[in-house]
Scaffold this motif. Structure first.
Motif, PDB file in Angstrom:
ATOM      1  N   ARG A 136      -2.438 -17.622   3.108  1.00  0.00           N
ATOM      2  CA  ARG A 136      -1.219 -17.965   2.345  1.00  0.00           C
ATOM      3  C   ARG A 136      -0.790 -16.761   1.513  1.00  0.00           C
ATOM      4  O   ARG A 136       0.388 -16.471   1.400  1.00  0.00           O
ATOM      5  CB  ARG A 136      -1.502 -19.167   1.442  1.00  0.00           C
ATOM      6  CG  ARG A 136      -0.377 -19.431   0.471  1.00  0.00           C
ATOM      7  CD  ARG A 136       0.326 -20.730   0.749  1.00  0.00           C
ATOM      8  NE  ARG A 136       1.301 -20.992  -0.283  1.00  0.00           N
ATOM      9  CZ  ARG A 136       2.605 -20.789  -0.127  1.00  0.00           C
ATOM     10  NH1 ARG A 136       3.069 -20.349   1.004  1.00  0.00           N
ATOM     11  NH2 ARG A 136       3.451 -21.049  -1.100  1.00  0.00           N
ATOM     12  N   ALA A 137      -1.757 -16.062   0.938  1.00  0.00           N
ATOM     13  CA  ALA A 137      -1.450 -14.868   0.144  1.00  0.00           C
ATOM     14  C   ALA A 137      -1.137 -13.734   1.109  1.00  0.00           C
ATOM     15  O   ALA A 137      -2.036 -13.093   1.647  1.00  0.00           O
ATOM     16  CB  ALA A 137      -2.617 -14.506  -0.764  1.00  0.00           C
ATOM     17  N   THR A 138       0.134 -13.557   1.356  1.00  0.00           N
ATOM     18  CA  THR A 138       0.585 -12.554   2.304  1.00  0.00           C
ATOM     19  C   THR A 138       1.632 -11.681   1.638  1.00  0.00           C
ATOM     20  O   THR A 138       2.461 -12.164   0.874  1.00  0.00           O
ATOM     21  CB  THR A 138       1.194 -13.214   3.556  1.00  0.00           C
ATOM     22  OG1 THR A 138       0.229 -14.074   4.134  1.00  0.00           O
ATOM     23  CG2 THR A 138       1.614 -12.183   4.579  1.00  0.00           C
ATOM     24  N   ILE A 139       1.576 -10.410   1.957  1.00  0.00           N
ATOM     25  CA  ILE A 139       2.554  -9.454   1.445  1.00  0.00           C
ATOM     26  C   ILE A 139       3.226  -8.797   2.644  1.00  0.00           C
ATOM     27  O   ILE A 139       2.550  -8.324   3.550  1.00  0.00           O
ATOM     28  CB  ILE A 139       1.881  -8.373   0.576  1.00  0.00           C
ATOM     29  CG1 ILE A 139       1.207  -9.001  -0.631  1.00  0.00           C
ATOM     30  CG2 ILE A 139       2.897  -7.303   0.148  1.00  0.00           C
ATOM     31  CD1 ILE A 139       0.355  -8.036  -1.442  1.00  0.00           C
ATOM     32  N   ALA A 140       4.542  -8.775   2.635  1.00  0.00           N
ATOM     33  CA  ALA A 140       5.295  -8.016   3.636  1.00  0.00           C
ATOM     34  C   ALA A 140       5.633  -6.683   2.981  1.00  0.00           C
ATOM     35  O   ALA A 140       6.280  -6.649   1.937  1.00  0.00           O
ATOM     36  CB  ALA A 140       6.553  -8.766   4.039  1.00  0.00           C
ATOM     37  N   LEU A 141       5.149  -5.612   3.566  1.00  0.00           N
ATOM     38  CA  LEU A 141       5.369  -4.268   3.017  1.00  0.00           C
ATOM     39  C   LEU A 141       6.434  -3.566   3.850  1.00  0.00           C
ATOM     40  O   LEU A 141       6.282  -3.414   5.062  1.00  0.00           O
ATOM     41  CB  LEU A 141       4.068  -3.466   3.028  1.00  0.00           C
ATOM     42  CG  LEU A 141       4.168  -2.018   2.534  1.00  0.00           C
ATOM     43  CD1 LEU A 141       4.559  -1.977   1.053  1.00  0.00           C
ATOM     44  CD2 LEU A 141       2.839  -1.297   2.761  1.00  0.00           C
ATOM     45  N   PHE A 142       7.511  -3.158   3.187  1.00  0.00           N
ATOM     46  CA  PHE A 142       8.592  -2.421   3.839  1.00  0.00           C
ATOM     47  C   PHE A 142       8.454  -0.950   3.476  1.00  0.00           C
ATOM     48  O   PHE A 142       8.399  -0.596   2.294  1.00  0.00           O
ATOM     49  CB  PHE A 142       9.956  -2.950   3.380  1.00  0.00           C
ATOM     50  CG  PHE A 142      10.316  -4.264   4.014  1.00  0.00           C
ATOM     51  CD1 PHE A 142      11.201  -4.314   5.073  1.00  0.00           C
ATOM     52  CD2 PHE A 142       9.750  -5.444   3.554  1.00  0.00           C
ATOM     53  CE1 PHE A 142      11.532  -5.532   5.660  1.00  0.00           C
ATOM     54  CE2 PHE A 142      10.076  -6.659   4.130  1.00  0.00           C
ATOM     55  CZ  PHE A 142      10.970  -6.706   5.198  1.00  0.00           C
ATOM     56  N   THR A 143       8.384  -0.110   4.506  1.00  0.00           N
ATOM     57  CA  THR A 143       8.179   1.325   4.306  1.00  0.00           C
ATOM     58  C   THR A 143       9.198   2.108   5.133  1.00  0.00           C
ATOM     59  O   THR A 143       9.953   1.536   5.912  1.00  0.00           O
ATOM     60  CB  THR A 143       6.760   1.736   4.730  1.00  0.00           C
ATOM     61  OG1 THR A 143       6.604   1.463   6.130  1.00  0.00           O
ATOM     62  CG2 THR A 143       5.695   0.994   3.936  1.00  0.00           C
ATOM     63  N   ARG A 144       9.153   3.407   4.958  1.00  0.00           N
ATOM     64  CA  ARG A 144       9.965   4.322   5.772  1.00  0.00           C
ATOM     65  C   ARG A 144       9.074   5.472   6.201  1.00  0.00           C
ATOM     66  O   ARG A 144       8.172   5.879   5.461  1.00  0.00           O
ATOM     67  CB  ARG A 144      11.137   4.884   4.961  1.00  0.00           C
ATOM     68  CG  ARG A 144      12.275   3.925   4.810  1.00  0.00           C
ATOM     69  CD  ARG A 144      13.574   4.686   4.496  1.00  0.00           C
ATOM     70  NE  ARG A 144      14.703   3.824   4.745  1.00  0.00           N
ATOM     71  CZ  ARG A 144      15.327   3.133   3.792  1.00  0.00           C
ATOM     72  NH1 ARG A 144      14.969   3.236   2.545  1.00  0.00           N
ATOM     73  NH2 ARG A 144      16.337   2.359   4.114  1.00  0.00           N
ATOM     74  N   GLY A 145       9.362   6.031   7.371  1.00  0.00           N
ATOM     75  CA  GLY A 145       8.625   7.195   7.848  1.00  0.00           C
ATOM     76  C   GLY A 145       8.845   8.388   6.919  1.00  0.00           C
ATOM     77  O   GLY A 145       9.926   8.559   6.361  1.00  0.00           O
ATOM     78  N   GLY A 146       7.801   9.175   6.718  1.00  0.00           N
ATOM     79  CA  GLY A 146       7.894  10.366   5.873  1.00  0.00           C
ATOM     80  C   GLY A 146       7.950  10.062   4.387  1.00  0.00           C
ATOM     81  O   GLY A 146       8.265  10.935   3.582  1.00  0.00           O
ATOM     82  N   CYS A 147       7.645   8.869   3.998  1.00  0.00           N
ATOM     83  CA  CYS A 147       7.711   8.445   2.589  1.00  0.00           C
ATOM     84  C   CYS A 147       6.296   8.468   2.007  1.00  0.00           C
ATOM     85  O   CYS A 147       5.462   7.623   2.351  1.00  0.00           O
ATOM     86  CB  CYS A 147       8.315   7.045   2.527  1.00  0.00           C
ATOM     87  SG  CYS A 147       8.144   6.190   0.951  1.00  0.00           S
ATOM     88  N   ALA A 148       6.019   9.445   1.141  1.00  0.00           N
ATOM     89  CA  ALA A 148       4.677   9.573   0.555  1.00  0.00           C
ATOM     90  C   ALA A 148       4.271   8.344  -0.256  1.00  0.00           C
ATOM     91  O   ALA A 148       3.141   7.856  -0.111  1.00  0.00           O
ATOM     92  CB  ALA A 148       4.596  10.842  -0.283  1.00  0.00           C
TER      93      ALA A 148
END
Length: 179
Positions: A97-109
């Protein structure tokens, strides 16, 4: 007194308000504080409307973000199958139930740092993290109103920008407590 004593009363009230911080800060000795207190009591007794106005102060302003938060929560709920599905690319045990959706971008430190911290947290907490590249999933990110990477989406909130691990631990703990 002028105009039925209003000028003196206003001045007395102003003096009381200005003198109060000095009295509480220890700038006055005990005798002076006692005199000041007596004068304040006289003014408040003679001018009950001052007390009435203070007691009937306008209510605190409404939560200006309430509607935006409600819209965000509705959006998350509507997209939860897409965001938190165990079949989505990610890491950590499926079905949590404890879920995180992580949104990232390429080349992003900061995105790489966020993912690394979440990987450590999943090994300790059992939380599931689903991964989304904001460029590949631009439509989903736009529906959520996400414009910065990394961004975290949980069932009950969205966080924009890199969050330290200690902050994420707190949110995970709260999510577990709701289960």
């Amino acid at each position: 007194m002028h105009a039925g004593g209003k000028t003196c009363r206003g001045a007395a009230a102003a003096m009381c308000l200005l003198a109060a911080p000095a009295a509480t800060a220890g700038a006055l000795d005990d005798a002076s504080r006692e005199i000041l207190g007596a004068e304040i009591a006289k003014v408040l007794t003679a001018e009950p409307e001052i007390v009435a106005r203070a007691m009937n102060a306008p209510p605190a302003p409404a939560d200006i973000y309430r509607d935006a938060v409600a819209r965000d929560l509705d959006t998350i709920a509507g997209l939860s199958e897409q965001l938190f599905a165990p079949t989505q690319q990610g890491f950590g045990p499926a079905g949590q139930r404890a879920t995180i959706a992580l949104f990232t971008r390429g080349g992003c430190a900061p995105c790489k740092q966020a993912e690394a911290e979440l990987r450590k947290l999943t090994s300790k907490t059992g939380v599931r993290v689903t991964l989304f590249d904001m460029d590949e999933h631009a439509e989903l990110a736009a529906k959520l109103g996400l414009d910065s990477a990394p961004s975290y989406v949980m069932r009950d909130r969205m966080l924009r920008g890199h969050m330290p691990a200690i902050v994420l631990k707190r949110y995970i703990r709260e999510a577990r407590a709701q289960d």
